[in-house]
Design a protein around this motif. Structure first.
Motif, PDB file in Angstrom:
ATOM      1  N   TYR A   1       0.847  -1.193   0.000  1.00 47.59           N
ATOM      2  CA  TYR A   1       0.000   0.000   0.000  1.00 47.59           C
ATOM      3  C   TYR A   1       0.885   1.247   0.000  1.00 47.59           C
ATOM      4  O   TYR A   1       1.847   1.336   0.762  1.00 47.59           O
ATOM      5  N   VAL A   2       0.534   2.167  -0.883  1.00 51.48           N
ATOM      6  CA  VAL A   2       1.304   3.396  -1.062  1.00 51.48           C
ATOM      7  C   VAL A   2       0.416   4.585  -0.718  1.00 51.48           C
ATOM      8  O   VAL A   2      -0.715   4.674  -1.215  1.00 51.48           O
ATOM      9  N   PRO A   3       0.877   5.525   0.101  1.00 55.58           N
ATOM     10  CA  PRO A   3       0.043   6.680   0.435  1.00 55.58           C
ATOM     11  C   PRO A   3      -0.156   7.595  -0.767  1.00 55.58           C
ATOM     12  O   PRO A   3       0.777   7.837  -1.532  1.00 55.58           O
TER      13      PRO A   3
ATOM     14  N   ASN B   1      -6.294   3.354  -8.180  1.00 53.04           N
ATOM     15  CA  ASN B   1      -6.443   4.712  -7.652  1.00 53.04           C
ATOM     16  C   ASN B   1      -7.646   4.795  -6.711  1.00 53.04           C
ATOM     17  O   ASN B   1      -8.331   3.811  -6.460  1.00 53.04           O
ATOM     18  N   ARG B   2      -7.929   5.976  -6.223  1.00 53.21           N
ATOM     19  CA  ARG B   2      -8.982   6.152  -5.215  1.00 53.21           C
ATOM     20  C   ARG B   2     -10.382   5.883  -5.755  1.00 53.21           C
ATOM     21  O   ARG B   2     -11.308   5.641  -4.974  1.00 53.21           O
ATOM     22  N   SER B   3     -10.548   5.906  -7.068  1.00 52.98           N
ATOM     23  CA  SER B   3     -11.877   5.684  -7.651  1.00 52.98           C
ATOM     24  C   SER B   3     -12.097   4.240  -8.078  1.00 52.98           C
ATOM     25  O   SER B   3     -13.069   3.933  -8.758  1.00 52.98           O
ATOM     26  N   SER B   4     -11.203   3.343  -7.687  1.00 56.01           N
ATOM     27  CA  SER B   4     -11.220   1.959  -8.185  1.00 56.01           C
ATOM     28  C   SER B   4     -12.260   1.072  -7.523  1.00 56.01           C
ATOM     29  O   SER B   4     -12.505  -0.035  -7.976  1.00 56.01           O
TER      30      SER B   4
ATOM     31  N   GLU C   1      -7.020  10.344 -10.599  1.00 54.56           N
ATOM     32  CA  GLU C   1      -6.530   9.024 -10.971  1.00 54.56           C
ATOM     33  C   GLU C   1      -5.049   9.085 -11.366  1.00 54.56           C
ATOM     34  O   GLU C   1      -4.238   8.272 -10.910  1.00 54.56           O
ATOM     35  N   ILE C   2      -4.685  10.068 -12.206  1.00 53.63           N
ATOM     36  CA  ILE C   2      -3.286  10.140 -12.630  1.00 53.63           C
ATOM     37  C   ILE C   2      -2.403  10.630 -11.492  1.00 53.63           C
ATOM     38  O   ILE C   2      -1.249  10.209 -11.355  1.00 53.63           O
ATOM     39  N   GLU C   3      -2.939  11.471 -10.624  1.00 45.46           N
ATOM     40  CA  GLU C   3      -2.166  11.903  -9.452  1.00 45.46           C
ATOM     41  C   GLU C   3      -1.841  10.703  -8.564  1.00 45.46           C
ATOM     42  O   GLU C   3      -0.718  10.576  -8.042  1.00 45.46           O
ATOM     43  N   ASP C   4      -2.823   9.824  -8.382  1.00 42.80           N
ATOM     44  CA  ASP C   4      -2.580   8.623  -7.569  1.00 42.80           C
ATOM     45  C   ASP C   4      -1.575   7.694  -8.230  1.00 42.80           C
ATOM     46  O   ASP C   4      -0.717   7.096  -7.558  1.00 42.80           O
ATOM     47  N   TYR C   5      -1.662   7.567  -9.551  1.00 39.48           N
ATOM     48  CA  TYR C   5      -0.697   6.724 -10.260  1.00 39.48           C
ATOM     49  C   TYR C   5       0.706   7.319 -10.174  1.00 39.48           C
ATOM     50  O   TYR C   5       1.708   6.596 -10.067  1.00 39.48           O
TER      51      TYR C   5
ATOM     52  N   LEU D   1      -4.662  10.945   1.885  1.00 42.86           N
ATOM     53  CA  LEU D   1      -6.015  10.532   2.248  1.00 42.86           C
ATOM     54  C   LEU D   1      -6.277   9.046   2.024  1.00 42.86           C
ATOM     55  O   LEU D   1      -7.208   8.480   2.602  1.00 42.86           O
ATOM     56  N   PHE D   2      -5.492   8.407   1.157  1.00 44.02           N
ATOM     57  CA  PHE D   2      -5.761   7.014   0.788  1.00 44.02           C
ATOM     58  C   PHE D   2      -4.472   6.199   0.780  1.00 44.02           C
ATOM     59  O   PHE D   2      -3.397   6.715   0.455  1.00 44.02           O
ATOM     60  N   SER D   3      -4.603   4.919   1.134  1.00 41.75           N
ATOM     61  CA  SER D   3      -3.511   3.961   0.974  1.00 41.75           C
ATOM     62  C   SER D   3      -3.810   3.157  -0.275  1.00 41.75           C
ATOM     63  O   SER D   3      -4.715   2.311  -0.297  1.00 41.75           O
ATOM     64  N   LEU D   4      -3.085   3.428  -1.333  1.00 43.11           N
ATOM     65  CA  LEU D   4      -3.379   2.873  -2.655  1.00 43.11           C
ATOM     66  C   LEU D   4      -2.805   1.467  -2.781  1.00 43.11           C
ATOM     67  O   LEU D   4      -1.613   1.246  -2.509  1.00 43.11           O
ATOM     68  N   PRO D   5      -3.629   0.480  -3.187  1.00 41.90           N
ATOM     69  CA  PRO D   5      -3.148  -0.901  -3.278  1.00 41.90           C
ATOM     70  C   PRO D   5      -2.288  -1.127  -4.522  1.00 41.90           C
ATOM     71  O   PRO D   5      -2.609  -0.662  -5.613  1.00 41.90           O
TER      72      PRO D   5
END
Length: 705
Positions: A441-443, A508-511, A530-534, A448-452
């Motif tokens: 998991y990546v912040p 990403n956070r919308s997944s 989405e691209i910011e999370d990537y 706000l989110f821990s991205l898988p």
């Protein structure tokens, strides 16, 4: 001291055994990975066909000769006996009608409904082979029972094959949709066949365009009279799949153009009048698609409605008049789907992600909202589940990233495994080198989110070395790709692990991992977060000591192609390489229903459309992007890639482009082989920096992988 000395002598020996054992394992061959060569590493699990009764389940498995055999297994003893397959000769033979489309037999098996190329709806009385035409105004722009493109793609679903009619349970009526496409803009697709080629014209509403006008008809098959539901076809609106209740009610799902208000109407079958039985509003959007939203209980007992109105996918019990009786579930459930309803016991069995957003579990809850219980076990994703008629047992097929699928019989009351039914490990499972997979998991950048993130490491991974990274993504709303489940051992993933490449997928956070809360961030700015999370995931990867930060390649198709294009432009400082397949590049070029759900119209949200367009960031592009598109793509039009190509050319940017003549949204046959071949060559050249092995160039290899 003597004991310590003995241990000191034993440890090197043990280490030698481990090293020796590892060295004896072998890699997969080209033929095994790309040409389905035999390896016996894994085997297919049997299919659970259902339950014969409370204590006997049915399994279907293939024999060595390729034939399927059905067995009945006793839950108490585990003994199986052959279960007689249904004599196909006793079944009603399939109805064949020349020129008919989507032939659908009525529940009582006496009638068949279908459409024809004239876009009218017909029924056939099977026993006397008598055809009756139910509608007469079909034309090139009036479609009766045959879906307009945007309904087929976005609302009714591709599995319908454009079918837009539904039998009542008593076989006396058919509900159908009538589409008027006359005001929907035509999009021309040039086909280069023949000396002059030709245009293939599709009624395709792009964001902000006029949608087809839709009427809901209820036609009696005898004498064939149609009652029209009381909706104004001129209104800007959408209709979801109609649902017939066990007691003959017809509920129609209605939604406004902004897609933030969903209503159910009970339609009077005699005069078409409507009664509102459900009304849901959300500040962003509500999905209207082919997934189960309404599940009726037996006659008079109401229904179960699935909704994410509280931020998660929960179940609610309503009566026949649309009055809420109670919530059945209340929690962070996602991907919720009903497996079984035991009305006598008042229990609902359902599958969902909750304990871990990357895994599915089986749960039960009372219709009254009490007694929520997790029934499945362990740190596994339970992806196929079948519950016995009385709910005492269930069969589950489960796995995780590093555990191949197994199938078990479970005592639902005690929560204990009764026995393992089957295991997918083949005879040679331990003979091959398999890569290790990690779920990390990546912040997110805003914290706000821990991205898988799933990482597949190379074979013989050495953390002191630096490896190139291949990132496969999709990125669309509620369409995550990161799951803690087994991935096929014999696949191209294995090849790249053997070749020394790290492979990654991230969400990403919308997944869907973060429910509707995460999804709502993308409203009116589809692609930005989405691209910011990537990029956050990409930056994290580049900081790892075992990653070659100059060799990150990102690839995806459709929405994944859009994300790839954004990665090489908006995220150019993070991602140096990419292959974008069948990409959206500007949301004004995609269809109304999908795009406006998240973005509203271009007229309402011009800044949102501009800030999410790849073209806006084309000047930042500095890596190497390969743009790939089929010339006859009727979903994401090649127009998307052409405008990006035009922009990059004007900016004097270097890129690669591959067109596939006549191909749609996804390449099949020889073109599909060529597309994969060219992608592999791209990886060898830019990531691995070595020639593609000669075996790929062999004519027989190019035909097969």
């Amino acid at each position: 001291m003597k004991r310590a000395a003995a241990i000191g002598m034993v440890l090197p020996c043990l280490l030698l055994v481990v090293i020796s054992s590892h060295a004896q394992k072998k890699n997969f061959t080209f033929e095994q990975i790309f040409k389905n060569g035999e390896s016996n590493v894994t085997q297919q699990l049997p299919l659970v066909k259902g339950w014969a009764d409370d204590t006997h389940f049915l399994l279907v498995q293939k024999e060595a000769d390729g034939k399927s055999i059905t067995t009945m297994v006793d839950v108490k003893t585990g003994k199986s006996v052959p279960y007689p397959n249904v004599d196909m000769g006793q079944l009603q033979p399939p109805v064949v009608v020349s020129g008919a489309i989507n032939i659908t037999v009525s529940p009582d098996k006496k009638w068949a409904a279908y459409t024809r190329k004239d876009n009218n709806l017909y029924v056939l009385q099977i026993d006397i082979n008598k055809e009756t035409q139910l509608t007469t105004d079909g034309s090139s722009t009036i479609l009766n029972g045959y879906a307009s493109w945007v309904y087929y793609e976005e609302i009714l679903g591709r599995a319908t094959r454009y079918k837009a009619f539904w039998w009542s349970a008593d076989s006396k009526r058919i509900c159908f949709m009538r589409f008027d496409e006359s005001q929907v803009p035509v999009f021309p697709i040039y086909v280069a066949d023949g000396q002059h080629g030709y245009l293939e014209n599709t009624r395709y509403p792009k964001a902000g365009d006029k949608n087809p006008e839709v009427k809901i008809g209820i036609v009696s098959i005898n004498p064939g009279e149609t009652v029209w539901a009381d909706f104004n076809a001129k209104d800007d609106q959408y209709f979801g799949t109609p649902v017939w209740s066990p007691d003959g009610q017809l509920w129609v799902q209605w939604m406004n153009r902004k897609q933030n208000n969903l209503k159910f109407y009970n339609i009077d079958l005699t005069n078409g009048s409507k009664k509102e039985v459900y009304d849901e509003n959300q500040p962003t959007w509500i999905d209207l698609d082919e997934s189960e939203r309404i599940t009726f209980l037996s006659a008079g007992k109401g229904c179960i409605v699935k909704s994410d109105r509280d931020g998660w996918e929960n179940l609610y019990h309503y009566d026949n008049n649309g009055q809420l009786k109670n919530a059945i579930t209340a929690g962070n459930f996602w991907g919720t789907s009903i497996i079984k309803i035991d009305e006598k016991a008042g229990v609902v069995y359902f599958r969902a992600r909750k304990e871990n957003s990357a895994r599915f579990d089986l749960y039960k809850a009372g219709l009254n909202g009490k007694g929520l219980t997790r029934l499945s076990f362990g740190d596994f994703s339970h992806d196929i589940v079948s519950v016995s008629p009385n709910g005492n047992y269930f069969i589950t097929a489960y796995s995780n990233l590093n555990t191949p699928p197994a199938m078990a019989l479970v005592d639902a009351k005690k929560g204990q495994i009764v026995r393992e039914v089957a295991n997918s490990k083949g005879a040679n499972f331990g003979d091959f080198n398999l890569p290790k997979n990690d779920l990390k998991y990546v912040p997110s950048a805003d914290g706000l989110f821990s991205l898988p993130v799933v990482i597949t490491y190379p074979i013989n991974f050495d953390p002191t070395k630096k490896y190139p990274v291949l990132i496969s993504i999709y990125g669309g709303p509620n369409a995550g790709t990161v799951y803690d489940r087994w991935r096929p051992a014999v696949s191209p993933t294995q090849w790249w692990a053997q070749e020394g490449m790290i492979q990654v997928s991230f969400d990403n956070r919308s997944s869907g991992h973060f429910g509707k809360k995460g999804l709502n961030y993308i409203f009116r700015q589809l692609g930005k977060y989405e691209i910011e999370d990537y990029m956050a995931c990409g930056r994290w990867l580049k900081k790892q000591p075992w990653v070659d930060s100059n060799k990150l390649c990102i690839t995806g198709g459709s929405f994944g192609g859009y994300m790839t294009c954004m990665a090489l432009t908006y995220g150019a400082d993070v991602f140096p390489y990419g292959i974008a397949n069948s990409s959206v590049t500007d949301w004004q070029f995609y269809d109304t229903h999908y795009t406006e759900r998240f973005m509203n119209t271009p007229q309402d949200n011009p800044e949102g459309y501009k800030s999410t367009s790849v073209l806006t960031y084309a000047d930042k592009y500095k890596g190497l992007l390969r743009i790939v598109h089929g010339t006859s793509d009727d979903n994401v039009h090649m127009q998307n890639s052409i405008v990006l190509i035009n922009k990059l050319e004007d900016l004097k940017k270097h890129f690669e482009f591959m067109a596939y003549p006549g191909e749609r949204h996804g390449f099949m046959g020889a073109k599909g082989v060529h597309s994969r071949y060219e992608a592999y060559k791209f990886y060898y050249q830019n990531l691995l920096e070595k020639p593609m092995p000669a075996i790929f160039w062999a004519p027989e290899a190019q035909r097969g992988f």
